[in-house]
Design a protein around this motif. Structure first.
Motif, mmCIF file in Angstrom:
data_model
loop_
_atom_site.group_PDB
_atom_site.id
_atom_site.type_symbol
_atom_site.label_atom_id
_atom_site.label_comp_id
_atom_site.label_asym_id
_atom_site.label_seq_id
_atom_site.Cartn_x
_atom_site.Cartn_y
_atom_site.Cartn_z
ATOM 1 N N ARG A 12 -19.268 13.685 3.502
ATOM 2 C CA ARG A 12 -19.708 13.754 2.099
ATOM 3 C C ARG A 12 -20.607 12.560 1.786
ATOM 4 N NH1 ARG A 12 -15.348 16.567 -0.442
ATOM 5 N NH2 ARG A 12 -15.073 18.349 0.914
ATOM 6 N N VAL A 27 -2.843 12.230 1.714
ATOM 7 C CA VAL A 27 -3.526 11.914 2.974
ATOM 8 C C VAL A 27 -2.950 10.625 3.550
ATOM 9 C CG1 VAL A 27 -5.715 11.182 3.998
ATOM 10 C CG2 VAL A 27 -5.682 13.071 2.354
ATOM 11 N N PHE A 28 -2.842 9.626 2.657
ATOM 12 C CA PHE A 28 -2.362 8.325 3.133
ATOM 13 C C PHE A 28 -0.853 8.342 3.367
ATOM 14 C CE2 PHE A 28 -6.162 7.288 0.492
ATOM 15 C CZ PHE A 28 -7.001 7.050 1.572
ATOM 16 N N ASP A 52 -6.607 2.098 6.861
ATOM 17 C CA ASP A 52 -7.163 3.397 6.456
ATOM 18 C C ASP A 52 -8.589 3.221 5.942
ATOM 19 O OD1 ASP A 52 -4.778 4.804 6.992
ATOM 20 O OD2 ASP A 52 -3.969 4.208 5.038
ATOM 21 N N VAL A 98 -4.172 4.451 -4.491
ATOM 22 C CA VAL A 98 -3.351 5.640 -4.219
ATOM 23 C C VAL A 98 -2.684 5.568 -2.850
ATOM 24 C CG1 VAL A 98 -4.713 7.081 -5.773
ATOM 25 C CG2 VAL A 98 -5.229 7.087 -3.311
ATOM 26 N N GLY A 99 -2.644 4.377 -2.266
ATOM 27 C CA GLY A 99 -1.797 4.199 -1.090
ATOM 28 C C GLY A 99 -2.508 3.955 0.228
ATOM 29 N N ALA A 100 -3.848 3.778 0.202
ATOM 30 C CA ALA A 100 -4.550 3.515 1.458
ATOM 31 C C ALA A 100 -4.230 2.105 1.927
ATOM 32 C CB ALA A 100 -6.053 3.668 1.267
ATOM 33 N N ARG A 101 -3.868 1.997 3.203
ATOM 34 C CA ARG A 101 -3.690 0.674 3.796
ATOM 35 C C ARG A 101 -5.062 0.154 4.204
ATOM 36 N NH1 ARG A 101 1.436 0.659 7.758
ATOM 37 N NH2 ARG A 101 2.973 1.572 6.360
ATOM 38 N N ASN A 102 -5.106 -1.153 4.509
ATOM 39 C CA ASN A 102 -6.386 -1.739 4.935
ATOM 40 C C ASN A 102 -6.974 -0.988 6.120
ATOM 41 O OD1 ASN A 102 -6.041 -3.568 2.962
ATOM 42 N ND2 ASN A 102 -5.662 -5.324 4.293
ATOM 43 N N GLU A 116 -9.597 13.955 7.885
ATOM 44 C CA GLU A 116 -9.872 13.617 6.491
ATOM 45 C C GLU A 116 -10.931 12.522 6.398
ATOM 46 O OE1 GLU A 116 -8.560 15.653 4.427
ATOM 47 O OE2 GLU A 116 -9.519 14.740 2.682
ATOM 48 N N ARG A 124 -14.188 14.034 6.977
ATOM 49 C CA ARG A 124 -14.637 14.802 5.814
ATOM 50 C C ARG A 124 -15.217 13.881 4.741
ATOM 51 N NH1 ARG A 124 -11.546 18.855 6.507
ATOM 52 N NH2 ARG A 124 -9.679 17.630 6.241
ATOM 53 N N ILE A 125 -14.482 12.805 4.458
ATOM 54 C CA ILE A 125 -14.964 11.851 3.446
ATOM 55 C C ILE A 125 -16.318 11.285 3.882
ATOM 56 C CG2 ILE A 125 -14.523 9.576 2.431
ATOM 57 C CD1 ILE A 125 -11.553 10.288 2.402
ATOM 58 N N ARG A 180 2.425 1.660 -3.437
ATOM 59 C CA ARG A 180 1.421 2.222 -4.359
ATOM 60 C C ARG A 180 1.249 3.713 -4.131
ATOM 61 N NH1 ARG A 180 -1.695 -2.613 -3.095
ATOM 62 N NH2 ARG A 180 -2.932 -1.470 -1.567
ATOM 63 N N GLY A 181 1.319 4.102 -2.879
ATOM 64 C CA GLY A 181 1.076 5.509 -2.557
ATOM 65 C C GLY A 181 2.232 6.412 -2.919
ATOM 66 N N ALA A 212 -12.153 -3.377 4.064
ATOM 67 C CA ALA A 212 -10.689 -3.399 4.061
ATOM 68 C C ALA A 212 -10.159 -4.566 3.248
ATOM 69 C CB ALA A 212 -10.179 -3.468 5.503
ATOM 70 N N ALA A 267 0.844 -1.203 0.000
ATOM 71 C CA ALA A 267 0.000 0.000 0.000
ATOM 72 C C ALA A 267 0.876 1.249 0.000
ATOM 73 C CB ALA A 267 -0.924 -0.008 1.217
ATOM 74 N N MET A 290 -3.868 7.565 8.410
ATOM 75 C CA MET A 290 -4.554 8.712 7.791
ATOM 76 C C MET A 290 -5.162 9.553 8.885
ATOM 77 S SD MET A 290 -8.106 7.684 5.845
ATOM 78 C CE MET A 290 -8.772 9.111 5.028
ATOM 79 N N ASP A 291 -5.184 10.883 8.694
ATOM 80 C CA ASP A 291 -5.670 11.697 9.806
ATOM 81 C C ASP A 291 -7.196 11.670 9.885
ATOM 82 O OD1 ASP A 291 -6.696 14.515 8.746
ATOM 83 O OD2 ASP A 291 -4.909 14.019 7.576
ATOM 84 N N MET A 347 -8.977 4.262 -3.328
ATOM 85 C CA MET A 347 -8.186 4.605 -2.145
ATOM 86 C C MET A 347 -6.992 3.676 -2.014
ATOM 87 S SD MET A 347 -10.803 5.858 0.824
ATOM 88 C CE MET A 347 -11.921 4.499 0.843
ATOM 89 N N LYS A 348 -7.228 2.391 -2.268
ATOM 90 C CA LYS A 348 -6.116 1.440 -2.144
ATOM 91 C C LYS A 348 -5.058 1.687 -3.218
ATOM 92 C CE LYS A 348 -7.834 -2.382 0.481
ATOM 93 N NZ LYS A 348 -7.839 -3.849 0.573
ATOM 94 N N ARG A 408 -17.181 12.150 -4.764
ATOM 95 C CA ARG A 408 -17.676 13.225 -3.891
ATOM 96 C C ARG A 408 -16.572 14.153 -3.414
ATOM 97 N NH1 ARG A 408 -21.072 8.994 -2.825
ATOM 98 N NH2 ARG A 408 -19.569 8.100 -1.388
#
Lengths: 235, 411
Positions: free
Chosen positions: B12, A115-116, B331, B325-329, B5, B8-9, A87-88, B400, A84, B1-2, B322-323, A103
């Motif tokens: 939405r 963010v990540f 996140d 672009v770098g999101a971990r499980n 954020e 916020r997600i 990828r990021g 996840a 992950a 991840m903070d 999300m995954k 959204r």
């Protein structure tokens, strides 16, 4: 093969098989190097294994055997969380269908990888806004994807791919969902970004798109058939 | 991840499905509100009753016999506490007054041309009436042909009884006794606490010359008066010691012990014991009813889980993005847990005031003073958040585990 400092991607004897009620060999003992700052296109018919190759290099998938090293990191041996992170930070994806968060505004989409990656909010926004103006969308920062045209969406996706300043940009049929003119503009943008030192791997089945790269890797039935040098062939 | 954020997600996403989210929140609101309503109502009733007892009866110790079989109420009222016992009790250190109570049966009580049938008359000592309880007039003297009535009794006649008026008591044998009302009271010293809530019309008379229940005292060897119930007023600073000294005497060589059946327990209970007993009963009822309300909360939780599962399915592609672009499980889990927790929190934030409002209405209807149950409120909010998180755990875990390649292909 020695691992020199300017090798961004090393694919070494990689195979990938799927069990779909019978073993399907998507990739069979494929080796490929991408040097830093290079621009490579992968061509092949659908089902040839080109998308699998891209997924393996991008850390979305793991090989059945062989090694994939991206910017010095062994993706094939990495844990899920490590992949992950790769990828990021090491890879930027550009997809045929844009794949923007519906959204989130343009600037928030561009900032999402940050963010990540743990950036604070102000720095994220600043970076994302500057990337958007780099791809010509300075006046569209707060629009959500549904308020943007196909070409604009793909520009947002490209800006997002650049956000963490990755070692490699992976583009999967980036012009497949836009009209010819818009596609040409996107490819022009890729040329500019390549000229600025970014490394590109582009997957396509269209000859004229592949010809924008320095070399074309022809993939068929999970094998690399040939590597064609088109360097200097650009317009 | 903070967290900012993910909030916020989440906001939405909630905004994009307003109706669905609102209905889910309503489920939690109903659950939390019911819990709060019953908890506050219970707490209010308890505070009302306990508060009353505590202010007036802290220093009282009630002495009576309880048969092994609780239903045998008649045996509770056996006259077993003899004058000898009362003298002995008066000698215990810390005892300030001993107030025996006896029951005098009457056929009726007349005032003017009005007759009240079958009134129970309580025989007691003048010390039962302090300045605190006297509304008008005075207490009777120890051997006076006079009575004191409580306000309920005074109000039982078409014209309110006042001090100085005369009553005629018709005794079971048909004889009549004319007595003067010398005082009106709003209770008595040493009254059993629960009687304050269902106050009956009462007439009080001096033991002498009205009460004549006698038994032979085993200790004194003579026939003397005996009472079914005795209240002791004790030094409030020494309640526990005095209470145990009284209990020791009762269980030991008291006349009451010899005169009572073997399976009758003689108890000395303080006002606090009564308070505790009553609180305990009310608390148990409150807990039971609140427990039922918790079912509503569980239903609310199921609503959250359900909506989150739908949300995960709908947002499969977003999970893939999300995954990619770098999101971990974790996140991805966080995004969905925050959404579930937010729905739960929103539900409790709206549910608490609603519950308080309904609880307040209930206390007004039941005519008890409204009191808050802050612990329950904090608990309800906590439970609301917890309900959201727990309900969101499985959907978030499912999210996840989504394979990014499949997710990105998902339409």
């Amino acid at each position: 093969m020695s691992e020199s400092a300017n090798t961004t991607v090393r694919v070494d004897g990689v195979s990938k098989q799927y069990d779909l009620g019978g073993t399907v060999m998507a990739l069979d003992d494929v080796s490929l190097d991408l040097s830093a700052g290079s621009y490579t296109a992968v061509m092949g018919p659908s089902g040839s294994g080109k998308s699998t190759l891209l997924n393996l290099i991008g850390g979305l998938d793991t090989p059945s055997s062989g090694r994939v090293v991206v910017n010095g990191q062994d993706v094939s041996a990495a844990s899920e969380a490590e992949r992950a992170d790769i990828r990021g930070t090491e890879v930027g994806f550009v997809f045929q269908t844009f794949n923007l968060m519906p959204r989130l505004s343009a600037v928030e989409n561009v900032a999402l990888p940050l963010v990540f990656d743990g950036w604070d909010r102000d720095r994220r926004r600043e970076r994302a806004a500057s990337l958007l103006s780099e791809v010509g969308l300075a006046d569209r920062t707060d629009h959500v994807p549904s308020e943007l045209s196909g070409g604009q969406r793909q520009r947002v996706a490209i800006a997002r791919a650049l956000s963490t300043d990755p070692a490699l940009i992976l583009a999967d049929e980036p012009t497949g969902n836009v009209d010819t003119d818009t596609g040409a503009q996107i490819l022009d943008l890729f040329d500019d970004l390549h000229a600025a030192g970014n490394t590109f791997l582009l997957v396509t089945h269209e000859r004229h798109v592949a010809e924008r790269a320095e070399r074309i890797v022809h993939v068929e039935d999970g094998h690399i058939q040939s590597i064609e040098d088109v360097s200097g062939g650009q317009h | 991840m903070d967290t900012g954020e993910s909030v916020r997600i989440t906001l939405r996403s909630i905004r994009a499905h307003k109706l669905r989210s609102a209905l889910t929140v309503i489920g939690v609101v109903i659950g939390i509100a019911s819990v709060i309503t019953f908890a506050t109502f219970g707490a209010s009733v308890e505070a009302e009753i306990v508060g009353d007892i505590e202010t007036s009866n802290a220093g009282n110790i009630y002495v009576f016999g309880t048969p092994a079989d609780d239903d045998d109420f008649d045996r509770t009222l056996q006259p077993v506490f003899t004058e000898y016992d009362i003298q002995q009790l008066e000698r215990i250190a810390g005892v300030e007054a001993v107030l025996p109570r006896g029951i005098v049966q009457t056929q009726s009580i007349q005032h003017g041309d009005q007759t009240l049938a079958r009134q129970q008359v309580t025989a007691t000592r003048p010390a039962s009436f302090t300045q605190n309880v006297l509304v008008e007039g005075r207490s009777f003297e120890a051997d006076e042909e006079a009575v004191v009535v409580n306000e309920r009794m005074a109000g039982s006649f078409s014209e309110n009884l006042t001090a100085g008026e005369r009553l005629t008591m018709t005794m079971p044998d048909g004889s009549e006794r004319n007595v003067t009302v010398v005082g009106v009271v709003n209770g008595t010293r040493g009254e059993v606490p629960v009687s304050e809530f269902a106050r009956q019309p009462r007439v009080y008379v001096p033991i002498d010359p009205f009460y004549d229940s006698v038994v032979e005292s085993p200790s004194a060897g003579v026939r003397q008066r005996a009472y079914p119930q005795v209240t002791l007023v004790v030094d409030p600073r020494a309640i526990p010691e005095t209470q145990s000294a009284i209990q020791t005497y009762l269980s030991g060589e008291s006349d009451a012990r010899s005169l009572s059946a073997d399976d009758t327990e003689l108890v000395a209970r303080s006002g606090n014991d009564f308070v505790e007993e009553i609180s305990d009963v009310i608390e148990r009822i409150t807990r039971f009813v609140t427990g039922i309300a918790v079912i509503a909360l569980v239903v609310g939780a199921i609503g959250i889980a359900n909506v989150m599962l739908v949300s995960v399915t709908e947002r499969t592609r977003e999970i893939g993005i999300m995954k990619a672009v770098g999101a971990r499980n974790r996140d991805v889990m966080q995004v969905f847990l925050v959404e579930a927790a937010l729905l739960g929190t929103l539900g409790s934030l709206l549910g608490v005031p609603l519950g308080l409002l309904v609880g307040y209405g209930a206390t007004r209807y039941a005519e008890v003073t409204f009191s808050l149950a802050p612990l329950w409120m904090a608990l309800a909010v906590g439970v609301g958040v917890l309900v959201g998180v727990v309900a969101g755990l499985y959907p978030a875990w499912r999210a996840a585990r989504v394979d990014p390649i499949d997710a990105l292909r998902y339409e």
